[in-house]
Design an enzyme around this catalytic site. Structure first.
Site, PDB file in Angstrom:
ATOM      1  N   HIS A   1      -7.437 -13.398   9.574  1.00  0.00           N
ATOM      2  CA  HIS A   1      -6.253 -13.136   9.750  1.00  0.00           C
ATOM      3  C   HIS A   1      -6.265 -11.754  10.979  1.00  0.00           C
ATOM      4  CE1 HIS A   1      -5.150 -15.747   6.551  1.00  0.00           C
ATOM      5  NE2 HIS A   1      -5.991 -15.066   5.534  1.00  0.00           N
TER       6      HIS A   1
ATOM      7  N   ARG B   1      22.503  15.617  -4.848  1.00  0.00           N
ATOM      8  CA  ARG B   1      22.720  14.304  -5.357  1.00  0.00           C
ATOM      9  C   ARG B   1      22.920  14.010  -7.069  1.00  0.00           C
ATOM     10  NH1 ARG B   1      19.073  11.157  -1.804  1.00  0.00           N
ATOM     11  NH2 ARG B   1      18.853  12.471   0.084  1.00  0.00           N
TER      12      ARG B   1
ATOM     13  N   LYS C   1       4.702   6.701   4.918  1.00  0.00           N
ATOM     14  CA  LYS C   1       3.667   5.457   4.724  1.00  0.00           C
ATOM     15  C   LYS C   1       3.138   4.716   6.662  1.00  0.00           C
ATOM     16  CE  LYS C   1       4.969   3.839   0.515  1.00  0.00           C
ATOM     17  NZ  LYS C   1       6.154   3.175  -0.010  1.00  0.00           N
TER      18      LYS C   1
ATOM     19  N   ARG D   1      -0.462 -11.631   5.420  1.00  0.00           N
ATOM     20  CA  ARG D   1       1.359 -12.062   5.456  1.00  0.00           C
ATOM     21  C   ARG D   1       1.986 -12.237   6.361  1.00  0.00           C
ATOM     22  NH1 ARG D   1       0.569  -9.131  -0.656  1.00  0.00           N
ATOM     23  NH2 ARG D   1      -1.068 -11.457  -1.506  1.00  0.00           N
TER      24      ARG D   1
ATOM     25  N   ARG E   1      12.568  -3.755 -10.242  1.00  0.00           N
ATOM     26  CA  ARG E   1      11.248  -3.713 -10.288  1.00  0.00           C
ATOM     27  C   ARG E   1      10.957  -3.240 -12.078  1.00  0.00           C
ATOM     28  NH1 ARG E   1       9.897   0.504  -5.956  1.00  0.00           N
ATOM     29  NH2 ARG E   1      11.447  -0.512  -4.807  1.00  0.00           N
TER      30      ARG E   1
ATOM     31  N   PRO F   1       0.655  -1.023   0.403  1.00  0.00           N
ATOM     32  CA  PRO F   1      -0.301  -0.034  -0.188  1.00  0.00           C
ATOM     33  C   PRO F   1       1.164   0.968   0.233  1.00  0.00           C
ATOM     34  CG  PRO F   1       0.340  -0.863   1.955  1.00  0.00           C
ATOM     35  CD  PRO F   1       1.087  -2.084   1.626  1.00  0.00           C
ATOM     36  N   GLU F   2       0.680   2.102  -0.346  1.00  0.00           N
ATOM     37  CA  GLU F   2       1.462   3.716   0.012  1.00  0.00           C
ATOM     38  C   GLU F   2       1.035   4.522   0.450  1.00  0.00           C
ATOM     39  OE1 GLU F   2       3.922   4.737  -4.109  1.00  0.00           O
ATOM     40  OE2 GLU F   2       3.001   2.560  -5.365  1.00  0.00           O
TER      41      GLU F   2
END
Length: 313
Positions: A101, A181, A61, A124, A296, A2-3
């Site tokens: 769960h 950076r 988050k 999970r 990814r 989830p973001e």
């Protein structure tokens, strides 16, 4: 995972239904979900019992509930919740059957017409709960979105940067740090110490809206480009919030168990081989491409997000 918008949807539900209520009893049904609480599950349950939920706060988050005693003194610790890959916070009636769960149950003081349990469900078990001391914020501003004024943040969340929805977010400071950076733009966006809460989906969406390639060197960004990108991040997150989040999986739900539908509005992420909507409007037939990035995927339009000559992949 989830973001930020998904976690913010949960925070708003907790703020509505839980803040101001007393935890009358805490039950740890699976010790693995409080494994980060070093004093153990019995201590976790004992410390929570009798505490009053003073706020529901989020940074990136990370979601936390500052706790006070019956005397109403300023909170010294918070219940820090990390949803992990499948964690859910559900507000339920006590008579409702337990979820398969269910890991932690908090019985709340009664409020007319409002469910009286806050349940942590996690299939999970990558997420969890922990009681964490609150420490002063580095910038003396409130800890995150939803804080009512106290400049406090859980110690375990103090290292992460503010997110673009935070009232104390400083775009000029982020631009200065980006310029110092020497890395690719998307890699920097995913660095939670720089800007928190931006994950893979929303990074791709914001970069598409800002017409910037994910490998653009950060030290070449001009301030108007940084502003355009951060405005795009904020806009895509606010749009996702209005849709209840992005749910590709039934595990990502709000406190009422409802899934979000922002996935239907994605412009770049997951649309490889499909027409770029902006190019289609401008009379071009460019297709979105999928590229490898840090084990990814990244999605972009080759026409409106051109690869820079000095790209940092």
């Amino acid at each position: 995972m989830p973001e930020l918008p998904e976690v913010e949807v949960v925070r708003r539900g907790v703020a509505r239904w839980v803040v101001g209520r007393t935890v009358e009893e805490a039950q740890v049904l699976d010790p693995r979900s409080v494994r980060r609480h070093e004093a153990g599950p019995a201590h976790f349950a004992h410390e929570l019992s009798g505490a009053v939920v003073a706020d529901a706060v989020r940074r990136g988050k990370f979601l936390w509930l500052p706790l006070t005693g019956a005397d109403g003194a300023d909170p010294q610790e918070a219940l820090l919740v990390h949803l992990g890959m499948s964690g859910q916070l559900l507000v339920q009636d006590a008579g409702r059957p337990d979820e398969k769960h269910l890991r932690v149950r908090l019985r709340l003081g009664p409020r007319p017409g409002v469910p009286d349990e806050l349940r942590f469900v996690d299939q999970r078990i990558f997420g969890g709960m922990v009681l964490d001391p609150l420490v002063p914020t580095a910038d003396a501003a409130p800890g995150g979105l939803g804080a009512t004024g106290l400049p406090l943040v859980p110690a375990r969340a103090a290292h992460i940067g503010r997110d673009p929805l935070d009232p104390a977010f400083d775009a000029d400071a982020v631009h200065a740090r980006l310029r110092r950076r020497r890395t690719g733009l998307k890699r920097a966006l995913l660095d939670q110490s720089l800007v928190s809460g931006i994950g893979n989906i929303y990074a791709d969406e914001a970069l598409w809206r800002a017409r910037l390639h994910w490998a653009r060197p950060t030290d070449t960004l001009r301030r108007p480009e940084t502003v355009r990108l951060l405005d795009a991040v904020r806009a895509v997150m606010e749009q996702a919030l209005a849709a209840g989040g992005t749910s590709f999986d039934s595990l990502y739900v709000n406190v009422n168990g409802e899934s979000g539908w922002f996935a239907r509005s994605l412009d770049a992420y997951g649309r490889a081989g499909r027409a770029c909507r902006r190019c289609a409007e401008e009379g071009r037939g460019t297709l979105i491409v999928r590229e490898q990035f840090m084990n990814r995927s990244s999605y972009r339009c080759p026409a409106c997000q051109r690869t820079p000559r000095n790209a940092r992949f």
